[in-house]
Design a protein around this motif. Structure first.
Motif, PDB file in Angstrom:
ATOM      1  N   VAL A 120      61.599  27.603  69.865  1.00 31.56           N
ATOM      2  CA  VAL A 120      60.907  28.478  68.903  1.00 31.56           C
ATOM      3  C   VAL A 120      59.718  27.749  68.286  1.00 31.56           C
ATOM      4  O   VAL A 120      58.612  28.299  68.194  1.00 31.56           O
ATOM      5  N   ILE A 121      59.913  26.506  67.867  1.00 34.36           N
ATOM      6  CA  ILE A 121      58.839  25.744  67.218  1.00 34.36           C
ATOM      7  C   ILE A 121      57.676  25.513  68.172  1.00 34.36           C
ATOM      8  O   ILE A 121      56.515  25.795  67.848  1.00 34.36           O
ATOM      9  N   VAL A 122      57.973  25.002  69.364  1.00 39.89           N
ATOM     10  CA  VAL A 122      56.912  24.640  70.310  1.00 39.89           C
ATOM     11  C   VAL A 122      56.138  25.872  70.775  1.00 39.89           C
ATOM     12  O   VAL A 122      54.901  25.895  70.762  1.00 39.89           O
ATOM     13  N   PHE A 123      56.852  26.926  71.164  1.00 35.50           N
ATOM     14  CA  PHE A 123      56.163  28.099  71.696  1.00 35.50           C
ATOM     15  C   PHE A 123      55.462  28.901  70.594  1.00 35.50           C
ATOM     16  O   PHE A 123      54.465  29.577  70.853  1.00 35.50           O
ATOM     17  N   SER A 124      55.961  28.809  69.366  1.00 34.23           N
ATOM     18  CA  SER A 124      55.261  29.454  68.258  1.00 34.23           C
ATOM     19  C   SER A 124      53.935  28.749  67.983  1.00 34.23           C
ATOM     20  O   SER A 124      52.892  29.397  67.800  1.00 34.23           O
ATOM     21  N   LEU A 125      53.949  27.416  67.962  1.00 33.14           N
ATOM     22  CA  LEU A 125      52.718  26.660  67.748  1.00 33.14           C
ATOM     23  C   LEU A 125      51.749  26.857  68.905  1.00 33.14           C
ATOM     24  O   LEU A 125      50.534  27.041  68.700  1.00 33.14           O
ATOM     25  N   LEU A 126      52.268  26.833  70.134  1.00 34.76           N
ATOM     26  CA  LEU A 126      51.418  27.030  71.306  1.00 34.76           C
ATOM     27  C   LEU A 126      50.806  28.434  71.309  1.00 34.76           C
ATOM     28  O   LEU A 126      49.618  28.609  71.613  1.00 34.76           O
ATOM     29  N   GLY A 127      51.612  29.427  70.953  1.00 34.75           N
ATOM     30  CA  GLY A 127      51.114  30.791  70.918  1.00 34.75           C
ATOM     31  C   GLY A 127      50.010  30.977  69.897  1.00 34.75           C
ATOM     32  O   GLY A 127      49.019  31.662  70.150  1.00 34.75           O
ATOM     33  N   ARG A 128      50.149  30.359  68.740  1.00 34.68           N
ATOM     34  CA  ARG A 128      49.123  30.476  67.702  1.00 34.68           C
ATOM     35  C   ARG A 128      47.837  29.779  68.120  1.00 34.68           C
ATOM     36  O   ARG A 128      46.749  30.145  67.668  1.00 34.68           O
ATOM     37  N   LEU A 129      47.964  28.772  68.996  1.00 39.55           N
ATOM     38  CA  LEU A 129      46.778  28.056  69.451  1.00 39.55           C
ATOM     39  C   LEU A 129      46.029  28.814  70.538  1.00 39.55           C
ATOM     40  O   LEU A 129      44.802  28.903  70.517  1.00 39.55           O
ATOM     41  N   ILE A 130      46.747  29.375  71.500  1.00 39.43           N
ATOM     42  CA  ILE A 130      46.088  29.964  72.675  1.00 39.43           C
ATOM     43  C   ILE A 130      45.953  31.486  72.596  1.00 39.43           C
ATOM     44  O   ILE A 130      45.303  32.084  73.452  1.00 39.43           O
ATOM     45  N   GLU A 131      46.548  32.109  71.587  1.00 39.68           N
ATOM     46  CA  GLU A 131      46.414  33.558  71.436  1.00 39.68           C
ATOM     47  C   GLU A 131      45.936  33.881  70.021  1.00 39.68           C
ATOM     48  O   GLU A 131      46.731  34.195  69.137  1.00 39.68           O
ATOM     49  N   PRO A 132      44.621  33.790  69.795  1.00 43.53           N
ATOM     50  CA  PRO A 132      44.111  33.979  68.431  1.00 43.53           C
ATOM     51  C   PRO A 132      44.290  35.387  67.896  1.00 43.53           C
ATOM     52  O   PRO A 132      44.338  35.581  66.685  1.00 43.53           O
ATOM     53  N   ALA A 133      44.372  36.380  68.784  1.00 43.46           N
ATOM     54  CA  ALA A 133      44.556  37.758  68.334  1.00 43.46           C
ATOM     55  C   ALA A 133      45.312  38.547  69.384  1.00 43.46           C
ATOM     56  O   ALA A 133      44.965  38.498  70.567  1.00 43.46           O
ATOM     57  N   ASN A 134      46.383  39.239  68.962  1.00 42.17           N
ATOM     58  CA  ASN A 134      47.084  40.129  69.884  1.00 42.17           C
ATOM     59  C   ASN A 134      46.220  41.322  70.256  1.00 42.17           C
ATOM     60  O   ASN A 134      46.134  41.716  71.416  1.00 42.17           O
ATOM     61  N   LYS A 135      45.573  41.893  69.248  1.00 40.28           N
ATOM     62  CA  LYS A 135      44.712  43.060  69.482  1.00 40.28           C
ATOM     63  C   LYS A 135      43.679  43.147  68.371  1.00 40.28           C
ATOM     64  O   LYS A 135      44.002  42.953  67.199  1.00 40.28           O
ATOM     65  N   ILE A 136      42.437  43.412  68.747  1.00 38.02           N
ATOM     66  CA  ILE A 136      41.373  43.608  67.765  1.00 38.02           C
ATOM     67  C   ILE A 136      41.204  45.112  67.542  1.00 38.02           C
ATOM     68  O   ILE A 136      40.861  45.847  68.467  1.00 38.02           O
ATOM     69  N   TYR A 137      41.439  45.580  66.331  1.00 39.06           N
ATOM     70  CA  TYR A 137      41.376  47.001  66.014  1.00 39.06           C
ATOM     71  C   TYR A 137      39.972  47.437  65.606  1.00 39.06           C
ATOM     72  O   TYR A 137      39.584  48.581  65.850  1.00 39.06           O
ATOM     73  N   PHE A 138      39.235  46.512  64.986  1.00 35.98           N
ATOM     74  CA  PHE A 138      37.871  46.826  64.567  1.00 35.98           C
ATOM     75  C   PHE A 138      37.107  45.525  64.402  1.00 35.98           C
ATOM     76  O   PHE A 138      37.623  44.542  63.875  1.00 35.98           O
ATOM     77  N   GLU A 139      35.833  45.527  64.845  1.00 34.98           N
ATOM     78  CA  GLU A 139      34.985  44.353  64.631  1.00 34.98           C
ATOM     79  C   GLU A 139      33.526  44.752  64.682  1.00 34.98           C
ATOM     80  O   GLU A 139      33.096  45.499  65.569  1.00 34.98           O
ATOM     81  N   ASP A 140      32.757  44.291  63.703  1.00 37.66           N
ATOM     82  CA  ASP A 140      31.306  44.398  63.726  1.00 37.66           C
ATOM     83  C   ASP A 140      30.754  43.132  63.089  1.00 37.66           C
ATOM     84  O   ASP A 140      31.465  42.121  62.974  1.00 37.66           O
ATOM     85  N   GLU A 141      29.497  43.144  62.670  1.00 34.36           N
ATOM     86  CA  GLU A 141      28.886  41.929  62.129  1.00 34.36           C
ATOM     87  C   GLU A 141      29.373  41.596  60.722  1.00 34.36           C
ATOM     88  O   GLU A 141      29.078  40.509  60.205  1.00 34.36           O
ATOM     89  N   HIS A 142      30.122  42.496  60.102  1.00 35.47           N
ATOM     90  CA  HIS A 142      30.590  42.268  58.732  1.00 35.47           C
ATOM     91  C   HIS A 142      32.094  42.052  58.624  1.00 35.47           C
ATOM     92  O   HIS A 142      32.552  41.379  57.696  1.00 35.47           O
ATOM     93  N   LEU A 143      32.857  42.603  59.546  1.00 32.11           N
ATOM     94  CA  LEU A 143      34.300  42.716  59.351  1.00 32.11           C
ATOM     95  C   LEU A 143      35.037  42.581  60.685  1.00 32.11           C
ATOM     96  O   LEU A 143      34.516  42.979  61.735  1.00 32.11           O
ATOM     97  N   ARG A 144      36.229  42.002  60.642  1.00 29.24           N
ATOM     98  CA  ARG A 144      37.114  42.010  61.806  1.00 29.24           C
ATOM     99  C   ARG A 144      38.549  42.263  61.346  1.00 29.24           C
ATOM    100  O   ARG A 144      39.015  41.642  60.381  1.00 29.24           O
ATOM    101  N   ILE A 145      39.201  43.183  62.039  1.00 30.78           N
ATOM    102  CA  ILE A 145      40.605  43.495  61.755  1.00 30.78           C
ATOM    103  C   ILE A 145      41.375  43.308  63.053  1.00 30.78           C
ATOM    104  O   ILE A 145      41.070  43.938  64.064  1.00 30.78           O
ATOM    105  N   HIS A 146      42.350  42.425  63.038  1.00 27.34           N
ATOM    106  CA  HIS A 146      43.127  42.190  64.252  1.00 27.34           C
ATOM    107  C   HIS A 146      44.566  41.833  63.896  1.00 27.34           C
ATOM    108  O   HIS A 146      44.884  41.505  62.756  1.00 27.34           O
ATOM    109  N   SER A 147      45.428  41.923  64.890  1.00 27.86           N
ATOM    110  CA  SER A 147      46.809  41.495  64.709  1.00 27.86           C
ATOM    111  C   SER A 147      46.939  40.056  65.179  1.00 27.86           C
ATOM    112  O   SER A 147      46.369  39.664  66.199  1.00 27.86           O
ATOM    113  N   SER A 148      47.670  39.255  64.421  1.00 27.66           N
ATOM    114  CA  SER A 148      47.788  37.818  64.671  1.00 27.66           C
ATOM    115  C   SER A 148      49.193  37.442  65.110  1.00 27.66           C
ATOM    116  O   SER A 148      50.185  37.921  64.541  1.00 27.66           O
ATOM    117  N   PHE A 149      49.262  36.579  66.122  1.00 25.50           N
ATOM    118  CA  PHE A 149      50.547  36.034  66.555  1.00 25.50           C
ATOM    119  C   PHE A 149      51.063  35.098  65.466  1.00 25.50           C
ATOM    120  O   PHE A 149      50.371  34.175  65.040  1.00 25.50           O
TER     121      PHE A 149
END
Length: 216
Positions: A120-149
């Motif tokens: 759990v510890i190793v794969f949680s840390l690895l996942g947070r490093l290599i998967e910065p966002a599960n899904k980006i719901y909105f993004e422009d030059e002012h704002l970004r909304i995404h789901s985070s691992f």
């Protein structure tokens, strides 16, 4: 089987590290070695600085991969330094530092051998490093909304960031998860920015509205 493979990796890597250090004479020249050393120190410094500013103030470098790139470069240069560089450029403290750093894969393997918790510890840390966002719901030059691992046992959390020059700031994490809704829409009004969240089960088909400071 996984434990057996992990133990085999620990043995082979650790043995190979000592064998390489003792019997392989090839090294990069001192100029390249110094460049790698300073690149490692620089990326370590930047990564630690951004980690501090993010956890204290929610401020980091703009972009999903920017800070992670510094972290990855720091890890790779630290682990490989003892294998490929000219160690005559190092003082005594630096030799100990890079020697210990080269054992990072061994330490990771040992943690993996801890039943359940280690994985759990190793794969949680690895996942947070290599998967910065599960899904980006909105993004422009002012704002970004995404789901985070957030970990192998936790559902993705929703994070809202505002952007400013080369920095971005984490401003809000709502009390629902990334798989709790259908879609997100953003409207820039004169006095504020409104985020509409559609499909939340407790909202009876009425979008949940999140108001933040004016961004545009």
């Amino acid at each position: 089987m996984a434990i057996v493979l992990t133990i085999a990796f620990i043995i082979v890597y650790t043995y190979g590290l000592f064998r390489w250090d003792k019997h392989v004479a090839w090294r990069l020249n001192s100029k390249v070695s110094k460049t790698i050393k300073y690149a490692h120190y620089l990326t370590i410094f930047v990564a630690l600085t951004i980690a501090f500013t993010y956890f204290q103030f929610g401020v980091g470098l703009r972009g999903l991969w920017t800070t992670r790139t510094f972290v990855i470069v720091a890890l790779v240069t630290g682990v490989l330094f003892n294998f490929v560089t000219d160690k005559t450029i190092l003082n005594k403290i630096e030799k100990v530092y890079f020697k210990l750093f080269s054992f990072l894969p061994t330490v990771t393997g040992v943690i993996l051998c801890v039943p359940f918790l280690g994985v759990v510890i190793v794969f949680s840390l690895l996942g947070r490093l290599i998967e910065p966002a599960n899904k980006i719901y909105f993004e422009d030059e002012h704002l970004r909304i995404h789901s985070s691992f957030t970990g192998v046992l936790a559902p993705p959390r929703v994070d809202i960031f505002t952007k400013n020059s080369i920095f971005e700031k984490h401003i809000y994490r709502p009390d629902f998860y990334g798989n709790d809704f259908d879609s997100i829409a953003v409207r820039y009004d004169n006095d504020s920015t409104r985020i509409y969240v559609y499909g939340l089960p407790k909202e009876d088909y009425i979008p949940k509205v999140i108001c933040i400071d004016k961004q545009k």
